[in-house]
Design a protein around this motif. Structure first.
Motif, PDB file in Angstrom:
ATOM      1  N   VAL A  52       0.751  -1.092  -0.031  1.00 60.72           N
ATOM      2  CA  VAL A  52       0.006  -0.170   0.097  1.00 60.72           C
ATOM      3  C   VAL A  52       0.955   0.982  -0.133  1.00 60.72           C
ATOM      4  O   VAL A  52       1.369   1.743   0.902  1.00 60.72           O
ATOM      5  CB  VAL A  52      -0.975  -0.042   1.246  1.00 60.72           C
ATOM      6  CG1 VAL A  52      -1.591   1.051   1.438  1.00 60.72           C
ATOM      7  CG2 VAL A  52      -1.825  -1.214   1.464  1.00 60.72           C
ATOM      8  N   TRP A  54       2.082   4.852  -2.497  1.00 59.09           N
ATOM      9  CA  TRP A  54       1.604   5.678  -3.597  1.00 59.09           C
ATOM     10  C   TRP A  54       2.268   5.330  -4.917  1.00 59.09           C
ATOM     11  O   TRP A  54       1.722   5.541  -5.969  1.00 59.09           O
ATOM     12  CB  TRP A  54       1.995   7.098  -3.455  1.00 59.09           C
ATOM     13  CG  TRP A  54       3.420   7.538  -3.209  1.00 59.09           C
ATOM     14  CD1 TRP A  54       4.174   7.434  -1.961  1.00 59.09           C
ATOM     15  CD2 TRP A  54       4.481   7.712  -4.106  1.00 59.09           C
ATOM     16  NE1 TRP A  54       5.547   7.641  -1.856  1.00 59.09           N
ATOM     17  CE2 TRP A  54       5.882   7.728  -3.498  1.00 59.09           C
ATOM     18  CE3 TRP A  54       4.473   7.883  -5.352  1.00 59.09           C
ATOM     19  CZ2 TRP A  54       6.951   8.120  -3.969  1.00 59.09           C
ATOM     20  CZ3 TRP A  54       5.625   8.291  -6.162  1.00 59.09           C
ATOM     21  CH2 TRP A  54       6.929   8.348  -5.425  1.00 59.09           C
ATOM     22  N   SER A  56       2.669   2.426  -5.944  1.00 61.50           N
ATOM     23  CA  SER A  56       1.840   1.250  -6.296  1.00 61.50           C
ATOM     24  C   SER A  56       0.624   1.536  -7.183  1.00 61.50           C
ATOM     25  O   SER A  56      -0.028   0.752  -7.696  1.00 61.50           O
ATOM     26  CB  SER A  56       1.816   0.029  -5.598  1.00 61.50           C
ATOM     27  OG  SER A  56       3.029  -0.302  -5.008  1.00 61.50           O
ATOM     28  N   GLY A  57      -0.101   2.812  -6.604  1.00 61.98           N
ATOM     29  CA  GLY A  57      -1.216   3.325  -7.354  1.00 61.98           C
ATOM     30  C   GLY A  57      -1.024   3.256  -8.527  1.00 61.98           C
ATOM     31  O   GLY A  57      -0.276   3.824  -9.463  1.00 61.98           O
ATOM     32  N   THR A  64      -9.753   2.713  -5.952  1.00 61.25           N
ATOM     33  CA  THR A  64      -8.223   2.806  -5.854  1.00 61.25           C
ATOM     34  C   THR A  64      -7.789   1.485  -6.024  1.00 61.25           C
ATOM     35  O   THR A  64      -8.241   0.473  -5.456  1.00 61.25           O
ATOM     36  CB  THR A  64      -7.961   3.126  -4.411  1.00 61.25           C
ATOM     37  OG1 THR A  64      -8.665   4.443  -3.971  1.00 61.25           O
ATOM     38  CG2 THR A  64      -6.584   3.374  -4.076  1.00 61.25           C
ATOM     39  N   ILE A  66      -4.123  -0.628  -6.528  1.00 66.15           N
ATOM     40  CA  ILE A  66      -2.526  -0.956  -6.322  1.00 66.15           C
ATOM     41  C   ILE A  66      -2.101  -2.086  -7.369  1.00 66.15           C
ATOM     42  O   ILE A  66      -2.672  -3.177  -7.537  1.00 66.15           O
ATOM     43  CB  ILE A  66      -2.176  -0.996  -5.111  1.00 66.15           C
ATOM     44  CG1 ILE A  66      -2.901  -2.043  -4.162  1.00 66.15           C
ATOM     45  CG2 ILE A  66      -2.402   0.340  -4.568  1.00 66.15           C
ATOM     46  CD1 ILE A  66      -2.426  -2.277  -2.672  1.00 66.15           C
ATOM     47  N   GLU A  73      -2.513  -7.144  -9.295  1.00 63.63           N
ATOM     48  CA  GLU A  73      -3.456  -6.041  -8.683  1.00 63.63           C
ATOM     49  C   GLU A  73      -4.217  -6.330  -7.644  1.00 63.63           C
ATOM     50  O   GLU A  73      -4.690  -7.454  -7.440  1.00 63.63           O
ATOM     51  CB  GLU A  73      -4.373  -5.410  -9.793  1.00 63.63           C
ATOM     52  CG  GLU A  73      -3.507  -5.132 -11.021  1.00 63.63           C
ATOM     53  CD  GLU A  73      -4.399  -4.144 -12.010  1.00 63.63           C
ATOM     54  OE1 GLU A  73      -3.759  -3.451 -12.815  1.00 63.63           O
ATOM     55  OE2 GLU A  73      -5.680  -4.304 -11.970  1.00 63.63           O
ATOM     56  N   LEU A 251      -1.920   5.698   1.065  1.00 63.89           N
ATOM     57  CA  LEU A 251      -0.797   5.272   0.097  1.00 63.89           C
ATOM     58  C   LEU A 251       0.489   6.211   0.370  1.00 63.89           C
ATOM     59  O   LEU A 251       1.457   5.968  -0.247  1.00 63.89           O
ATOM     60  CB  LEU A 251      -1.183   5.466  -1.272  1.00 63.89           C
ATOM     61  CG  LEU A 251      -1.720   4.186  -1.789  1.00 63.89           C
ATOM     62  CD1 LEU A 251      -3.215   3.764  -1.160  1.00 63.89           C
ATOM     63  CD2 LEU A 251      -2.229   4.154  -3.342  1.00 63.89           C
ATOM     64  N   ASN A 271      -4.200  10.257  -5.867  1.00 61.36           N
ATOM     65  CA  ASN A 271      -2.892   9.479  -6.093  1.00 61.36           C
ATOM     66  C   ASN A 271      -2.086  10.487  -6.718  1.00 61.36           C
ATOM     67  O   ASN A 271      -0.546  10.535  -6.270  1.00 61.36           O
ATOM     68  CB  ASN A 271      -3.340   8.405  -6.832  1.00 61.36           C
ATOM     69  CG  ASN A 271      -1.926   7.441  -7.218  1.00 61.36           C
ATOM     70  OD1 ASN A 271      -1.182   7.574  -8.270  1.00 61.36           O
ATOM     71  ND2 ASN A 271      -1.480   6.851  -6.005  1.00 61.36           N
TER      72      ASN A 271
END
Length: 311
Positions: A52, A54, A56-57, A64, A66, A73, A251, A271
């Motif tokens: 978790v 940012w 990976s966003g 949301t 990731i 995913e 995130l 994000n």
């Protein structure tokens, strides 16, 4: 001090967009572990752990998402992450048997209830927070159609949100809330995701919201609320957007000492805001959190009795 969940909390339900059954378990983790998802259905040799974080966003307008470097995913994480942040949990392993977190009743209340029942345990490491030193903003669009989000310096953690929809059942709403003292649980946790009836058919044609029902989302059509029982709160829509923002800001990878301001913002914009923040030298720093500062963070002193009756 940092915390983790004291015992495993389990949840079952249906994925909002996939329509597939989903089983999720939040398990204890050690200090400095952070929050990770583990796809227990992935057994083809790929890395099934997704952080978790940012970086990976995956920008997505409706939920949301990731993704790790192996392409694995996890979707619709915002409500469980809002519950984890709102309950003051810093480290956990979340096992999931499919691609999407269950939607439950469309809010974070059932997640909060399960996490509080499982308990929170302190760990032998101090909490570190991300302190915002100067405003950072991300904007998309222009004029009346502009949507933006901003992080500003603050003594604690606040969310300030403004929305505007043509449907009279929603209209224009705004709210500002200090997120300390269990306010997330009391004021936001039971507020459900919402959509316009006009958008439902379009989402279905696009293969989305296949698990959506009037029981796990507030559906409006101009001045009518089509979901049984109507609204839980007159401004439930803006409160849910604040709930989403809290989950999306998880995130960042650590608690924020900041004021978040959102204007018609959604998951993707938040994000992008985090990406811009961490790409802006001098706009932030990591500091160790003392006891006084910790009292300004979400989750401190949360009790099950804080859950609204509607939950």
């Amino acid at each position: 001090m940092q915390t983790t969940i004291a015992s495993t909390a389990s949840f079952t339900g249906t994925g909002l967009h996939s329509g597939r059954p989903a089983r999720l378990r939040v398990k204890p983790a050690s200090a400095e572990y952070g929050i990770w998802f583990k796809r227990t259905d992935i057994d083809d040799g790929r890395d099934n752990l997704v952080p978790v974080h940012w970086a990976s966003g995956v920008p997505s307008p409706l939920c949301t998402v990731i993704r790790n470097e192996a392409g694995v995913e996890v979707k619709t994480i915002e409500h469980i992450m809002a519950a984890i942040v709102g309950c003051g949990i810093h480290n956990a392993l979340i096992e999931l048997d499919g691609p999407e977190v269950p939607i439950m009743d469309g809010s974070a209340a059932r997640f909060v209830d399960g996490l509080i029942k499982a308990g929170v345990r302190e760990l032998a490491a101090p909490v570190r927070v991300i302190e915002i030193l100067e405003p950072v903003e991300f904007c998309r669009g222009e004029g009346d159609e502009a949507a933006w989000a901003r992080l500003e310096p603050s003594d604690g953690f606040e969310i300030d949100f403004h929305i505007s929809f043509p449907d009279k059942a929603i209209g224009t709403q705004e709210m500002r809330l200090d997120m300390s003292n269990g306010n997330f649980v009391r004021e936001l946790s039971d507020c459900r995701t919402f959509c316009r009836q006009a958008d439902v058919e379009a989402m279905h044609k696009a293969g989305l919201a296949l698990g959506g029902t009037y029981e796990n989302a507030v559906v409006v059509d101009d001045d009518k609320v089509l979901s049984p029982g109507g609204l839980r709160r007159a401004d439930e829509a803006v409160r849910h957007k604040m709930l989403d923002a809290l989950g999306d800001l998880a995130l960042a990878g650590a608690p924020l000492k900041a004021r978040y301001v959102g204007h018609r913002a959604g998951h993707a914009i938040t994000n992008e805001l985090l990406r811009k923040l961490f790409d802006t030298p001098g706009a932030w720093r990591v500091v160790t959190c003392d006891a006084q500062a910790a009292r300004r963070l979400p989750g401190v002193g949360v009790r099950r009795s804080d859950l609204p009756m509607s939950a």
